[in-house]
Write a protein that holds these residues in place. Structure first.
Motif, short mmCIF file in Angstrom:
data_model
loop_
_atom_site.label_atom_id
_atom_site.label_comp_id
_atom_site.label_asym_id
_atom_site.label_seq_id
_atom_site.Cartn_x
_atom_site.Cartn_y
_atom_site.Cartn_z
N ASP A 1 -5.72 17.91 5.53
CA ASP A 1 -5.34 19.25 6.02
C ASP A 1 -5.70 19.42 7.48
N ALA A 2 -6.87 18.93 7.84
CA ALA A 2 -7.29 19.06 9.24
C ALA A 2 -6.32 18.33 10.16
N VAL A 3 -5.86 17.18 9.72
CA VAL A 3 -4.91 16.43 10.54
C VAL A 3 -3.58 17.18 10.63
N ARG A 4 -3.16 17.75 9.48
CA ARG A 4 -1.92 18.51 9.50
C ARG A 4 -2.02 19.68 10.46
N GLY B 1 -2.78 10.98 8.95
CA GLY B 1 -3.49 11.67 7.88
C GLY B 1 -4.14 10.69 6.92
N VAL B 2 -3.39 9.68 6.52
CA VAL B 2 -3.91 8.70 5.57
C VAL B 2 -5.10 7.95 6.15
N ASP C 1 0.89 -1.17 0.00
CA ASP C 1 0.00 0.00 0.00
C ASP C 1 0.92 1.21 0.00
N PRO C 2 1.06 1.89 -1.12
CA PRO C 2 2.11 2.93 -1.19
C PRO C 2 1.85 4.11 -0.25
N ASP C 3 0.61 4.31 0.15
CA ASP C 3 0.31 5.42 1.05
C ASP C 3 0.80 5.17 2.47
N THR C 4 0.92 3.91 2.83
CA THR C 4 1.26 3.62 4.22
C THR C 4 2.53 2.78 4.38
N GLY C 5 2.97 2.14 3.30
CA GLY C 5 4.10 1.22 3.44
C GLY C 5 3.69 -0.14 3.96
#
Lengths: 150, 801, 263
Positions: C226-229, C251-252, B671-675
């Motif tokens: 953005d909210a998390v940032r 964030g993810v 999952d490239p977003d999380t590794g």
């Protein structure tokens, strides 16, 4: 404290310290050494027993909490001296190597098959998730349980 | 004397090669196994170790008086007592490492968190634990070194003043002609740093012992799960200043070993001393946390400044590298790791020009000792990384680069540049089998499908060898003064008075099915069923069924143990025929055959002597036998593999007898977003020569695969800068559970070994093929070079940034 | 692995339990034991006395009100919550509980224990914070109800004080929820988790990034990262993740949980 604990149908009356873990009570006080200890954080499941019909880790319960309870351990699975269907399936499918995790695995599988006699592959894995094995990689254990499922 | 004439039966088919269900399983599935913590003795005292909370500190004082004053506490033992009663353990190393003085409890100083300092014995487990908190130890902390790369810096604290520095051992290995290889190269691929991480196999049962001392005969009975009693005896006897026969080792069921139960001898010495001091049996259970903190971490190894000479077509000509090995705080089996890797110096590849500068250092971490794949796994991982990185640099297909460089089946037996002999194997064919199992041809489709879900597919190959049956002469490459060489294992087979066939082994199985496979070998020779063969469980010095190297380690039972069984059974078969020949009035052996639970004349099967009669005659009814009849029906055989002492100067010679082969392919989805990644498919192809019991072999292949997956993705013994272990239990040290397991496709071929009596090869360790495959898959999936053997999610994510 | 000496009592009523807890400030409530027994094994904490709540029927049960709110007894085990027909009114509860550890833990571990232990890696504190649950706390002087946002005070610390017990958990009606986590292996310890509820706005609770769940709000899924940032997280580093990695995962996962909530 005085406790009366039924294990595999026999009632044992003993005086135990509140701090004694159920697994130590079974192994040391009752000489039922079939259930094993593999860790000290409740992660490995080698101590798994059935407690009032529910699968639990006996290292995460105090012996005093078992007062009045019905416990089933691996020693109660055999029919006389004969292996039951699950034990035979473990043997046929080579679902054990060193045998240390095996009592816990058998209790977890027994609990599963009572509640769900026809589990899917995922349900089998979920049922065994709390039991660590380092020898087999689990694949043969899944096969053994599947073989007994209807 | 009567004979019974049985009905003529069909010729028995062979048991070797059959997946016979295991004898061990009845008791193990009933919970009737006997593991060391199951052993109880009246009046036993429970032992708890007080362990160091510091990674490095002087011990200024120890006061046990408060602990000893507690009712129910039987006694204690300190390092000073140990130093008075014992000599330091024998060191395998010569100078400088050999100068260190290793006692069973810390003396003057502690050198790693978890090091045993004081032993407390009490009436109950809980009391021993409570009393240990009353032991007062004063420490003066010292600075700490946990990074092996800094261990030889001027600022690093020195662990052992006796050694002078943290250098424990160093050696240079060079074979072939490096200059010529690099001159011939089209290019040189350089790899700055590769790192193989520290972990082990965490057998579910930890170490333990129940030790009794017999004051009258001054002998100890050590019930334990130590998996190499031959080694333990050699270490303990001299240290305790007693003859080895004073140490009786008894094992039965062992809950996994994987090499991690070889170096418990310091704790066993403590138990022995306390059993004598306190005049009661001593019970020691190692807790999971104790095990993680202190027992048998695998070799952590760096490979620096690697240079690989290659041709543009991907032919590998040679390599040089600097291997830095982190031994931890004590040398308990080390520095043998400094030579054991040389069994597979070139990996599976044909290159002839190799230079390795090997340095082993001490650090303030748990002592290293064998872990499944011991030292060869690290070397094989190195060669696999090299292949993968070279393929990437040259933009060649890793399959093609492997095939171009693999040692070929027609070259077998193959002598490596350092004189090791690879006995047999067909690597290219195994690779093809693995690729077919994984569906290599359809991989592009799978990549596209994964991409359509936003995931990245990675596919990696890991090929490896499992070298088995050590020639212990390789220890002389570490220290030329050592007097070890060769190898051995023992078995006895007898016919008892009622004709029962009884076998004893010198091995200490931890799940490898020795009782069953030994019975299969015996049954084939005596032409009976394995059910007729009783193999005693475990190991016992009293059986006199052991030799200097007895135990179960280093992938060798199928060779050493079973060859000993074969030898003893062949002897017994010959004796049975000799006896029958005499009983039948002078019939020669070649006119006789074993069948139907007895021996008969081939051409006159009615002339039949059942085993029961044979046993009865020899044991209880022997009047009238010829005077010169040399038959006891109790046969002991020592198997000795054909080894020579290598050329110490050139570091050249055969170090191991057999080479099992494993080739794995892993398919992962990242999952490239999380590794985060999962193994979505996996293929494992194995060749361990003749398989006595294919199901048992496959079981260990699967187990090794699961352990490699765990090590590659999660398992690590990681320390903070103060020397605290961050993964001291299963909560943080994550091992694979049921839901983590990928689908598995397995395949096998059999290339018998020409060097072993049964054509078998040892195979239990696997060579970490799963680690090699997953590293390759991560490299493929991320598009970045992988230089570390440990690739948890956070590392994969970092690679993708 | 071996506990220090401890006294033990198994009261028959909540009143009795409260009295025992009030009488001894070294006394602790024993719920499922799946955390506390571990803590005691490690001797990281050693209460003088354990007050076993497992006999208290008053603290069990899952009741579904006509308005769709759930009233959950804190001694309800994860397994009971998963099996509960009433709890299906808010499906995220059973969905999340079915991913906690394993069968053995789910048969003993309780929702109340999970909330009161408030380990930063637990699943239920952020979940309760996101759905806007309220906790009823009872002591000798009576009961009070505290919103989730005021219940979690620090690592292992909640608004339940000495001599008090969590006696009921109230979950409002709703079905627009999401939960996302990266765990150490399947169903393992959470490295980062996020729970989201669509309730007009998106209310997201981030776990494993601070001592207590961190609440952020966003108008739409696209605003979540953005909210998390903007929350300027400074998560802890440990052997499983760096601070930077946890902040990124937050964030993810917040966005993924929000996407599930929106449906």
């Amino acid at each position: 404290m005085d406790v009366a604990v039924s294990v595999n149908g026999t009632v044992y009356e003993r005086d135990v310290e509140p701090r004694k873990l159920l697994i130590h009570f079974l192994r040391d006080d009752l000489d039922l050494t079939g259930s094993h200890i593999g860790c000290d954080t409740g992660n490995c499941g080698a101590c798994s027993v059935i407690f009032d019909g529910k699968l639990v880790k006996s290292c995460m319960l105090l012996a005093v909490q078992a007062n009045g309870a019905q416990i089933e351990t691996v020693e109660g699975l055999s029919e006389g001296d004969e292996l039951n269907a699950l034990q035979r399936a473990f043997r046929e499918h080579h679902a054990l190597q060193c045998g240390y995790c095996t009592p816990g695995m058998l209790m977890s599988a027994t609990a599963l098959l009572r509640d769900n006699p026809s589990p899917s592959d995922d349900e089998i894995k979920t049922a065994l998730q709390g039991n660590i094995c380092r020898c087999t990689g689990y694949w043969n254990i899944f096969e053994a349980v599947k073989a007994v499922a209807r | 004397m009567t004979t019974v004439a049985p009905e003529r039966t069909e010729v028995q088919k062979g048991w070797i090669g059959e997946s016979v269900a295991r004898k061990e399983d009845k008791r193990l599935t009933q919970g009737e196994g006997v593991f060391v913590d199951d052993v109880k003795r009246h009046g036993m005292g429970y032992l708890h170790f007080v362990r160091s909370p510091y990674a490095h500190a002087h011990i200024s004082s120890i006061d046990v008086s408060a602990a000893e004053a507690v009712e129910g506490v039987y006694g204690t033992l300190t390092g000073e007592e140990v130093a008075a009663l014992t000599d330091p353990f024998f060191q395998i190393a010569g100078a400088p490492g050999g100068a260190i003085r290793d006692f069973s409890l810390a003396l003057g100083k502690v050198r790693y968190v978890g090091e045993p300092v004081v032993a407390v014995v009490a009436e109950t487990r809980e009391l021993a634990r409570d009393a240990s908190e009353l032991v007062e130890v004063e420490y003066e902390p010292l600075s700490v070194v946990v990074d092996a790369r800094k261990a030889l810096d001027g600022e690093a604290p020195v662990l052992h003043d006796d050694a002078g520095a943290n250098l424990m051992w160093e050696g240079v290995y060079e074979w072939g002609d490096l200059d010529a290889a690099f001159a011939e190269a089209d290019r040189v691929v350089t790899i700055d740093e590769l790192h193989f991480h520290r972990f082990n196999s965490t057998p579910l049962e930890c170490d333990g012992a129940l030790v009794e001392y017999n004051r009258g005969v001054e002998q100890w009975t050590i019930h334990t799960n130590n998996q190499f009693p031959g080694f333990a005896a050699i270490m303990m006897g001299p240290a305790m200043r007693v003859g080895i026969d004073k140490l009786r080792f008894v094992t039965q069921d062992i809950g996994g070993g994987f090499g991690n139960k070889i170096t418990s001898h310091p704790q066993l010495v403590v138990c022995c001393l306390l059993a004598r001091k306190l005049n009661r049996p001593i019970q020691w259970t190692e807790w999971r946390t104790d095990f993680h903190l202190s027992m048998s971490h695998g070799n952590e190894r760096w490979f620096h400044e690697t240079e690989v000479a290659v041709k543009n077509d991907g032919t590998l000509l040679g390599f040089r590298t600097k291997a830095l090995d982190d031994a931890g705080a004590w040398l308990r089996y080390e520095p043998l790791g400094g030579v054991i890797w040389a069994q597979v110096a070139p990996g599976m590849y044909k290159w002839r020009n190799i230079r390795v500068e090997f340095t082993q250092v001490a650090t303030n971490k748990a002592p290293v000792s064998p872990n499944r794949g011991y030292s060869r796994m690290q070397q094989l991982w190195f060669t696999e990384r090299v292949i993968d990185i070279v393929a990437r640099e040259l933009q060649l297909d890793p399959v093609e680069v492997r095939k171009r460089n693999y040692i070929r089946v027609e070259d077998m037996p193959y002598e490596t540049p350092n004189g090791c002999v690879y006995d047999s194997g067909d690597y290219a064919r195994m690779l093809d089998t693995a690729l077919e199992l994984i569906g290599w041809d359809r991989m592009d489709e799978r990549r596209a499908e994964a991409a359509s879900r936003g995931m990245r597919l990675g596919v990696g190959i890991g090929s490896t060898l499992d070298s088995g049956t050590n020639n212990f002469a390789q220890s002389r490459l570490i220290n030329p003064e050592l007097q070890f060489s060769g190898n051995n294992e023992v078995a006895t087979v007898k016919l008892d008075i009622f004709g029962e066939i009884v076998v004893t082994l010198g091995t200490t199985p931890q799940g490898q099915g020795h009782e069953t496979t030994a019975a299969q070998v015996v049954a084939d020779i005596l032409n009976c069923s394995p059910d007729d063969v009783h193999v005693r469980a475990g190991h016992d010095s009293y059986w006199n069924s052991h030799a200097g190297f007895s135990g179960t380690y280093a992938s060798q039972f199928a060779v050493t143990g079973l060859s000993a069984v074969k030898g003893a059974t062949d002897m017994l078969a010959a004796e049975i025929k000799k006896l029958a020949g005499a009983v039948f009035g002078g019939v020669p052996a070649d006119a006789l055959e074993l069948a139907d639970g007895g021996v008969r004349i081939k051409d006159n099967p009615e002339a039949f002597l059942p085993f029961m009669a044979c046993g009865a005659i020899i044991n209880a009814n022997n009047a009238g036998l010829p005077e010169d009849l040399d038959v006891t029906l109790n046969c002991r055989y020592v198997y000795r593999p054909p080894f020579q002492v290598p050329d110490i100067e050139r570091k050249f010679g055969n170090l191991t007898l057999t080479y099992a082969v494993q080739i794995h392919v892993a398919v992962i989805e990242i999952d490239p977003d999380t590794g985060y990644y999962e193994i979505v498919d996996y293929a494992a192809v194995d060749d361990c020569g003749k398989r006595i019991n294919p199901q048992i072999v496959e079981g260990q292949v699967m187990g090794a695969t699961a352990q490699a997956i765990g090590a590659a993705m999660h398992e690590i013994f990681e320390y903070d800068e103060d020397g605290n272990l961050l993964t001291p239990n299963f909560y943080d040290y994550h091992v694979p559970h049921a839901l983590d397991m990928p689908p598995l496709h397995t395949g096998a071929i059999e290339s018998p070994s020409p060097f072993t009596p049964l054509g078998t090869k040892g195979m239990g360790e696997g060579g970490g093929a799963g680690i090699h495959a997953i590293c390759a898959a991560v490299q493929d999936g991320t598009g970045k070079i992988v230089t570390d053997s440990h690739n948890p999610y956070h590392r994969v994510w970092e690679l993708l940034q | 692995m071996l506990l220090r000496e401890v006294d033990y009592a198994k009261p028959a009523s909540v009143a009795e339990a409260l009295a025992l807890l009030a009488a001894d400030d070294g006394a602790r409530a024993l719920a499922g034991g799946q955390t506390l027994i571990n803590v005691m094994k490690a001797r990281a904490a050693s209460p003088d006395a354990l007050v076993d709540l497992n006999g208290l029927e008053e603290l069990k049960g899952v009741d579904l009100g006509a308005d769709g709110t759930l009233s959950i007894g804190p001694m309800t085990t994860y397994a009971e919550l998963v099996a509960s027909a009433e709890a299906r009114a808010r499906p995220i509860l059973g969905e999340v509980c079915s991913t906690i550890a394993d069968v053995q833990v789910r048969n003993r571990g309780t929702i109340g224990g999970n909330l009161c232990s408030n380990d930063p890696t637990n699943h239920l504190p952020p979940l309760m914070a996101a759905v806007g649950a309220e906790m009823t706390i009872t002591g000798a002087d009576g009961s009070r109800t505290v919103p989730a946002s005021d219940f979690f005070l620090g690592v292992y610390m909640t608004a339940v004080g000495p001599g008090e017990l969590l006696t009921r958990i109230h979950v409002p009606a709703g079905r627009h929820d999401g939960f996302a986590a990266v765990t150490l292996g399947v169903d393992g310890t959470c490295i980062v988790n996020a729970a989201a509820t669509l309730d007009g706005k998106l209310r997201i609770a981030l776990g494993c990034v601070d001592a207590v769940p961190v609440l952020v709000e966003a108008d739409s899924v696209d605003d979540v990262r953005d909210a998390v940032r903007a929350a300027h997280l400074d998560p802890p580093s440990d052997v499983h993740a760096s601070s930077e990695y946890r902040a990124h995962l937050a964030g993810v996962l917040a966005e993924r949980a929000a996407r599930q909530a929106v449906g």
